[in-house]
Write an enzyme that holds these catalytic residues in place. Structure first.
Site, PDB file in Angstrom:
ATOM      1  N   LYS A 299     -16.962-102.335  81.632  1.00 31.65           N
ATOM      2  CA  LYS A 299     -18.264-102.760  81.086  1.00 31.65           C
ATOM      3  C   LYS A 299     -19.259-101.598  81.138  1.00 31.65           C
ATOM      4  O   LYS A 299     -19.038-100.619  81.862  1.00 31.65           O
ATOM      5  CB  LYS A 299     -18.792-103.956  81.888  1.00 31.65           C
ATOM      6  CG  LYS A 299     -19.043-103.657  83.367  1.00 31.65           C
ATOM      7  CD  LYS A 299     -19.271-104.941  84.169  1.00 31.65           C
ATOM      8  CE  LYS A 299     -19.532-104.636  85.635  1.00 31.65           C
ATOM      9  NZ  LYS A 299     -19.511-105.850  86.457  1.00 31.65           N
TER      10      LYS A 299
ATOM     11  N   ARG B 199     -24.450-116.887  90.069  1.00 32.61           N
ATOM     12  CA  ARG B 199     -24.774-116.227  88.799  1.00 32.61           C
ATOM     13  C   ARG B 199     -24.361-117.156  87.658  1.00 32.61           C
ATOM     14  O   ARG B 199     -25.163-117.897  87.153  1.00 32.61           O
ATOM     15  CB  ARG B 199     -24.040-114.883  88.763  1.00 32.61           C
ATOM     16  CG  ARG B 199     -24.646-113.860  87.877  1.00 32.61           C
ATOM     17  CD  ARG B 199     -24.240-112.438  88.227  1.00 32.61           C
ATOM     18  NE  ARG B 199     -22.813-112.173  88.164  1.00 32.61           N
ATOM     19  CZ  ARG B 199     -22.276-110.966  88.369  1.00 32.61           C
ATOM     20  NH1 ARG B 199     -23.053-109.938  88.647  1.00 32.61           N
ATOM     21  NH2 ARG B 199     -20.973-110.782  88.302  1.00 32.61           N
TER      22      ARG B 199
ATOM     23  N   HIS C  98     -16.113-114.667  91.853  1.00 39.59           N
ATOM     24  CA  HIS C  98     -16.640-113.330  92.175  1.00 39.59           C
ATOM     25  C   HIS C  98     -17.342-113.385  93.528  1.00 39.59           C
ATOM     26  O   HIS C  98     -18.110-114.304  93.792  1.00 39.59           O
ATOM     27  CB  HIS C  98     -17.619-112.907  91.066  1.00 39.59           C
ATOM     28  CG  HIS C  98     -18.052-111.472  91.133  1.00 39.59           C
ATOM     29  ND1 HIS C  98     -17.160-110.418  91.165  1.00 39.59           N
ATOM     30  CD2 HIS C  98     -19.288-110.903  91.160  1.00 39.59           C
ATOM     31  CE1 HIS C  98     -17.841-109.273  91.207  1.00 39.59           C
ATOM     32  NE2 HIS C  98     -19.120-109.540  91.219  1.00 39.59           N
TER      33      HIS C  98
ATOM     34  N   ARG D  27      -9.843-107.218  89.811  1.00 40.10           N
ATOM     35  CA  ARG D  27     -10.747-106.598  88.813  1.00 40.10           C
ATOM     36  C   ARG D  27     -11.407-105.386  89.462  1.00 40.10           C
ATOM     37  O   ARG D  27     -12.283-105.524  90.301  1.00 40.10           O
ATOM     38  CB  ARG D  27     -11.843-107.591  88.395  1.00 40.10           C
ATOM     39  CG  ARG D  27     -11.339-108.926  87.877  1.00 40.10           C
ATOM     40  CD  ARG D  27     -12.511-109.803  87.425  1.00 40.10           C
ATOM     41  NE  ARG D  27     -13.482-110.047  88.485  1.00 40.10           N
ATOM     42  CZ  ARG D  27     -13.414-111.044  89.353  1.00 40.10           C
ATOM     43  NH1 ARG D  27     -12.423-111.917  89.307  1.00 40.10           N
ATOM     44  NH2 ARG D  27     -14.344-111.190  90.279  1.00 40.10           N
TER      45      ARG D  27
ATOM     46  N   TYR E 242     -46.371 -80.680  84.155  1.00 38.35           N
ATOM     47  CA  TYR E 242     -47.503 -81.598  83.975  1.00 38.35           C
ATOM     48  C   TYR E 242     -48.274 -81.799  85.271  1.00 38.35           C
ATOM     49  O   TYR E 242     -47.683 -81.969  86.337  1.00 38.35           O
ATOM     50  CB  TYR E 242     -46.997 -82.960  83.476  1.00 38.35           C
ATOM     51  CG  TYR E 242     -46.566 -82.943  82.028  1.00 38.35           C
ATOM     52  CD1 TYR E 242     -47.477 -82.655  81.015  1.00 38.35           C
ATOM     53  CD2 TYR E 242     -45.247 -83.224  81.676  1.00 38.35           C
ATOM     54  CE1 TYR E 242     -47.074 -82.650  79.681  1.00 38.35           C
ATOM     55  CE2 TYR E 242     -44.846 -83.221  80.350  1.00 38.35           C
ATOM     56  CZ  TYR E 242     -45.771 -82.932  79.356  1.00 38.35           C
ATOM     57  OH  TYR E 242     -45.376 -82.928  78.046  1.00 38.35           O
TER      58      TYR E 242
ATOM     59  N   CYS F  94     -40.043 -83.603  83.128  1.00 39.65           N
ATOM     60  CA  CYS F  94     -40.572 -83.985  81.807  1.00 39.65           C
ATOM     61  C   CYS F  94     -39.538 -84.845  81.078  1.00 39.65           C
ATOM     62  O   CYS F  94     -38.460 -85.112  81.602  1.00 39.65           O
ATOM     63  CB  CYS F  94     -40.866 -82.738  80.974  1.00 39.65           C
ATOM     64  SG  CYS F  94     -41.850 -81.495  81.826  1.00 39.65           S
ATOM     65  N   MET F  95     -39.861 -85.262  79.857  1.00 36.43           N
ATOM     66  CA  MET F  95     -38.941 -86.126  79.116  1.00 36.43           C
ATOM     67  C   MET F  95     -37.618 -85.412  78.799  1.00 36.43           C
ATOM     68  O   MET F  95     -36.545 -86.018  78.890  1.00 36.43           O
ATOM     69  CB  MET F  95     -39.591 -86.593  77.802  1.00 36.43           C
ATOM     70  CG  MET F  95     -38.759 -87.620  77.066  1.00 36.43           C
ATOM     71  SD  MET F  95     -39.459 -88.120  75.487  1.00 36.43           S
ATOM     72  CE  MET F  95     -40.835 -89.106  75.984  1.00 36.43           C
ATOM     73  N   ASP F  96     -37.704 -84.114  78.483  1.00 37.22           N
ATOM     74  CA  ASP F  96     -36.510 -83.400  78.014  1.00 37.22           C
ATOM     75  C   ASP F  96     -36.156 -82.164  78.832  1.00 37.22           C
ATOM     76  O   ASP F  96     -35.162 -81.504  78.550  1.00 37.22           O
ATOM     77  CB  ASP F  96     -36.729 -82.932  76.563  1.00 37.22           C
ATOM     78  CG  ASP F  96     -37.436 -83.971  75.738  1.00 37.22           C
ATOM     79  OD1 ASP F  96     -36.859 -85.063  75.577  1.00 37.22           O
ATOM     80  OD2 ASP F  96     -38.573 -83.725  75.302  1.00 37.22           O
TER      81      ASP F  96
END
Ligand SMILES: *Cc1c(COP(=O)(O)O)cnc(C)c1O
Length: 385
Positions: free
Chosen positions: A42, A139, A169, A222, A268, A314-316
């Site tokens: 998953k 759940r 589970h 699993r 920043y 920063c973002m990038d």
């Protein structure tokens, strides 16, 4: 380096499929031969790459795959994966025909779901099902013997429905105290005992239970996190009977290197100030890649030395304090090893005050994944489509 030429950015994750195979084989060796290995892939195989991990796991002896949502199962089918796939989460009963057509196994978690599914399922189709029992995870799942019996009856009286499995589970299999685990297991056995006929595949164990509790394996397990080479919890890590090998590493290259004078600022808010003359490198990875701002101060490996991230992420991009001047293009390892130094997923999880599961999952799809297979780095991103 071999990885150049596959993409146009100097940041990438490397997933070692040889390690995935070794982990599956190691865990299988620890299990009795008649216990099936269901590989949990998953969430894009916990961020590692769904079809690539699925193929490696199947080759190493897994007989079935499990995902959270039907979309994930359909994505695997589109990439040519033909193995049985179980959807663990709740699917809409309106969508059962797609599952039937694609040979995807769905989870029955309440008897009302079955009523609706039977209304919409086409006349001549065949749908395979696993019943989910809620023995204390709270759940999804059937919670009483009465509901289980009516679900079983609803399935058996409908020729289009095949009851292939039943499962539960555990909420605490990764803890050393097994009192709650024991209660859940006893309740699961009681529910199984109340059925008219037990389905062919009975399973309850996640990685932690598969490795730590020999009494809960039934005829399938699993396995997710352990297949990726990670311990299900720090508490049971020292007790694990199988040696695990981390498959996910993260790398970048310095795209800019400069000397700062004492007092000069970085990033920043201009919150970082060079305490003396220092060398600073810029890495093309930021919070949009999942390398989130909380990782400020975390070290990365440059030339085998730990180099801290300075200033805000920063973002990038983000900046690191270098041990000394190094050339532009030098590799920085954010997760993985360089020489004798190594930064594990657990170290990042601990810095983020979270669990190791979360770390590869949050490295975003903007970061290309490369695969290590038979010791060589290969681009498997297009070959399976
Ligand atoms: C995610 C999941 C697993 C796998 O758990 P691991 O701890 O990663 O082994 C197994 N079963 C269910 C129902 C799950 O949701």
């Amino acid at each position: 380096m071999e990885e150049q030429g596959f993409f146009y950015r100097d940041t990438w994750a490397e997933v070692d499929l040889d390690h995935i195979r070794t982990n599956v084989e190691g865990i299988k060796e620890h299990l009795p031969e008649d216990v099936e290995f269901i590989a949990v892939v998953k969430a894009n195989a916990y961020g590692h790459g769904d079809s690539q991990v699925a193929e490696a796991a199947l080759e190493a002896g897994a007989s079935m795959l499990a995902v959270a949502f039907m979309d994930e199962a359909l994505a695997l089918r589109k990439k040519g994966i033909a193995a049985p796939i179980l959807v663990l989460g709740a699917s809409r009963p309106e969508d059962v025909n797609i599952a039937a057509e694609e040979g995807i196994i769905l989870t029955v978690f309440q008897k009302e779901w079955l009523g609706k599914a039977r209304e919409v399922l086409k006349a001549d189709s065949s749908l395979s099902l696993h019943i989910k029992i809620d023995t204390g995870m709270g759940r999804i799942g059937i919670r009483s013997i009465e509901e289980l019996k009516s679900a079983e009856k609803l399935i058996h009286e409908d020729e289009r429905l095949q009851l292939h499995g039943i499962y539960t589970h555990f909420a605490t299999a990764d803890e050393l105290d097994d009192s709650y685990f024991t209660k859940q297991l006893a309740l699961f056995r009681e529910m199984l005992g109340a059925m008219e006929t037990q389905p062919p595949v009975v399973h309850s164990s996640n990685s932690a239970a598969a490795l730590m509790h020999t009494d809960a394996r039934f005829n399938a397990v699993r396995v997710g996190i352990a297949m990726y080479g990670l311990a299900p919890s720090m508490e049971i890590a020292p007790e694990l009977p199988v040696e695990l090998h981390e498959a996910f590493t993260l790398h970048s290259r310095l795209v800019h290197v400069k000397k700062l004078e004492k007092g000069e600022k970085v990033s920043y808010g201009a919150t970082y100030e060079a305490p003396e003359e220092i060398w600073v490198g810029t890495l093309p990875i930021g919070y949009a890649d999942g390398w989130i701002r909380r990782l400020q101060g975390q070290e990365v490996l440059v030339d085998g030395k730990r180099s801290p991230i300075i200033g805000r992420i920063c973002m990038d991009q983000c900046m690191v304090k270098l041990p000394y001047e190094v050339p532009v293009g030098t590799i920085a390892t954010l997760i993985g090893s360089q020489g004798k130094e190594s930064i594990s997923i657990n170290e990042i999880a601990s810095k983020l005050e979270t669990i190791n599961y979360e770390v590869p999952c949050i490295i975003s799809s903007r970061v290309p994944r490369l695969y290590r297979q038979n010791g060589k780095v290969v681009d498997l991103n297009n070959s399976l489509l």
